[in-house]
Scaffold this motif. Structure first.
Motif, mmCIF file in Angstrom:
data_model
loop_
_atom_site.group_PDB
_atom_site.id
_atom_site.type_symbol
_atom_site.label_atom_id
_atom_site.label_comp_id
_atom_site.label_asym_id
_atom_site.label_seq_id
_atom_site.Cartn_x
_atom_site.Cartn_y
_atom_site.Cartn_z
ATOM 1 N N MET A 178 14.490 19.216 60.218
ATOM 2 C CA MET A 178 13.819 20.502 60.880
ATOM 3 C C MET A 178 14.723 21.714 60.427
ATOM 4 O O MET A 178 14.535 22.730 59.707
ATOM 5 N N ARG A 179 16.118 21.619 60.746
ATOM 6 C CA ARG A 179 17.137 22.363 60.472
ATOM 7 C C ARG A 179 17.216 22.873 59.133
ATOM 8 O O ARG A 179 17.781 23.730 58.824
ATOM 9 N N VAL A 180 17.165 21.517 58.338
ATOM 10 C CA VAL A 180 17.534 21.605 57.033
ATOM 11 C C VAL A 180 16.594 22.405 56.245
ATOM 12 O O VAL A 180 16.856 23.546 55.348
ATOM 13 N N LYS A 181 15.421 22.370 56.668
ATOM 14 C CA LYS A 181 14.292 23.006 56.090
ATOM 15 C C LYS A 181 14.275 24.383 56.422
ATOM 16 O O LYS A 181 13.931 25.339 55.542
ATOM 17 N N LEU A 211 16.889 26.174 57.034
ATOM 18 C CA LEU A 211 18.282 26.799 56.249
ATOM 19 C C LEU A 211 17.783 27.230 54.907
ATOM 20 O O LEU A 211 18.269 28.097 54.332
ATOM 21 N N GLY A 212 16.632 26.579 54.371
ATOM 22 C CA GLY A 212 16.245 26.805 53.024
ATOM 23 C C GLY A 212 15.047 27.928 53.041
ATOM 24 O O GLY A 212 14.606 28.123 52.105
ATOM 25 N N SER A 213 14.809 28.333 54.473
ATOM 26 C CA SER A 213 13.769 29.091 54.431
ATOM 27 C C SER A 213 14.246 30.803 54.751
ATOM 28 O O SER A 213 15.250 30.909 54.945
ATOM 29 N N ARG A 214 13.306 31.496 54.991
ATOM 30 C CA ARG A 214 13.638 32.903 55.381
ATOM 31 C C ARG A 214 13.706 33.120 56.733
ATOM 32 O O ARG A 214 13.952 34.117 57.393
ATOM 33 N N TRP A 250 17.530 33.045 60.607
ATOM 34 C CA TRP A 250 18.177 34.186 61.292
ATOM 35 C C TRP A 250 19.534 34.154 61.651
ATOM 36 O O TRP A 250 20.430 34.864 61.138
ATOM 37 N N SER A 251 19.771 33.023 62.162
ATOM 38 C CA SER A 251 21.116 33.101 62.506
ATOM 39 C C SER A 251 22.102 32.783 61.468
ATOM 40 O O SER A 251 23.433 32.793 61.510
ATOM 41 N N GLU A 252 21.646 32.360 60.473
ATOM 42 C CA GLU A 252 22.381 32.106 59.144
ATOM 43 C C GLU A 252 22.169 33.103 57.997
ATOM 44 O O GLU A 252 22.275 32.947 56.803
ATOM 45 N N SER A 253 21.811 34.372 58.221
ATOM 46 C CA SER A 253 21.409 35.584 57.373
ATOM 47 C C SER A 253 22.321 36.605 57.856
ATOM 48 O O SER A 253 21.949 37.323 58.710
ATOM 49 N N PRO A 254 23.371 36.869 57.006
ATOM 50 C CA PRO A 254 23.982 36.221 55.997
ATOM 51 C C PRO A 254 24.529 34.810 56.279
ATOM 52 O O PRO A 254 24.728 34.510 57.590
ATOM 53 N N ALA A 255 24.711 33.967 55.351
ATOM 54 C CA ALA A 255 24.954 32.741 55.668
ATOM 55 C C ALA A 255 26.644 32.678 55.983
ATOM 56 O O ALA A 255 27.488 33.478 55.584
ATOM 57 N N THR A 256 26.960 31.677 56.939
ATOM 58 C CA THR A 256 28.373 31.483 57.212
ATOM 59 C C THR A 256 28.884 30.685 55.863
ATOM 60 O O THR A 256 28.397 29.538 55.453
ATOM 61 N N ARG A 257 29.843 31.228 55.532
ATOM 62 C CA ARG A 257 30.767 30.483 54.475
ATOM 63 C C ARG A 257 31.758 29.695 55.410
ATOM 64 O O ARG A 257 32.687 30.028 55.933
ATOM 65 N N THR A 258 31.608 28.250 54.766
ATOM 66 C CA THR A 258 32.506 27.390 55.362
ATOM 67 C C THR A 258 33.463 26.846 54.458
ATOM 68 O O THR A 258 33.073 26.482 53.446
ATOM 69 N N ARG A 259 34.750 26.192 55.128
ATOM 70 C CA ARG A 259 35.556 25.278 54.213
ATOM 71 C C ARG A 259 35.896 24.273 55.136
ATOM 72 O O ARG A 259 36.659 24.533 56.235
ATOM 73 N N ARG A 260 35.608 23.291 55.005
ATOM 74 C CA ARG A 260 36.110 21.947 55.852
ATOM 75 C C ARG A 260 37.464 21.182 55.214
ATOM 76 O O ARG A 260 37.494 20.957 54.002
ATOM 77 N N MET A 261 38.340 21.035 56.112
ATOM 78 C CA MET A 261 39.504 20.352 55.940
ATOM 79 C C MET A 261 39.302 18.703 56.727
ATOM 80 O O MET A 261 39.356 18.958 57.733
#
Length: 185
Positions: free
Chosen positions: A88-91, A93-96, A99-110
């Motif tokens: 459900m979260r993945v769906k 994230l692909g929708s409008r 809101w908590s990811e608009s604009p999207a968080t840019r991540t870099r994982r180590m």
């Protein structure tokens, strides 16, 4: 969380048969591919790496005196997910409606310090511990917020394919410092 549970929160992996080099390579490649998919926001591809039996948690950490336990909650979680909730979260994230990811968080994982425990009693899953540092960039903020955690994973290995069956991500901080935890760990 007891000391033993802290060492192995993905469940008992009493079969201490060592993990062969090919399995280590496959599991390491899996963790690195997972980080790439999440950083590239390829959540559908990442979902394909998740086992339908997934148990995905991030317990709340509290600050405690040394004699009052390890400070990892057994009842409160930043994330407590199963396959339907992750899907459900993945769906979303692909929708409008993310809101908590608009604009999207840019991540870099180590991802590093990957350690292998034993096999599960049935010989189908491998216990894997890893450390992760996630650099989170939001909006036009000049500096990232950095989350660090130790992850305790149970990976199913079958016919050369690897899938994530269980993850316990123990964050190092007691205060997130983020408006919301809307990323995957």
């Amino acid at each position: 969380m007891t000391t033993e549970a802290r060492r192995n929160p993905v469940g008992t992996m009493q079969n201490h048969k060592s993990v062969d080099l090919d399995t280590e390579r496959a599991c390491t490649a899996f963790l690195l591919q997972e980080a790439e998919y999440l950083d590239d926001r390829r959540f559908g591809d990442w979902l394909g790496m998740i086992d339908p039996e997934i148990d995905y948690t991030a317990p709340v950490r509290t600050s405690r005196e040394n004699w009052d336990g390890d400070g990892i909650s057994k009842t409160a979680f930043y994330l407590e997910e199963d396959y339907p909730s992750i899907e459900m979260r993945v769906k979303r994230l692909g929708s409008r409606y993310a809101w908590s990811e608009s604009p999207a968080t840019r991540t870099r994982r180590m991802v590093g310090n990957i350690r292998f425990g034993g096999w599960s009693d049935d010989g189908a899953r491998v216990a894997v511990r890893s450390n992760v540092a996630i650099f989170c960039h939001r909006g036009d903020a000049p500096h990232p917020h950095i989350l660090t955690a130790e992850r305790f994973d149970s990976l199913r290995v079958s016919d050369g394919a690897v899938s994530l069956v269980k993850r316990v991500a123990v964050l190092d901080t007691a205060v997130l410092g983020l408006e919301s935890l809307s990323i995957f760990l």
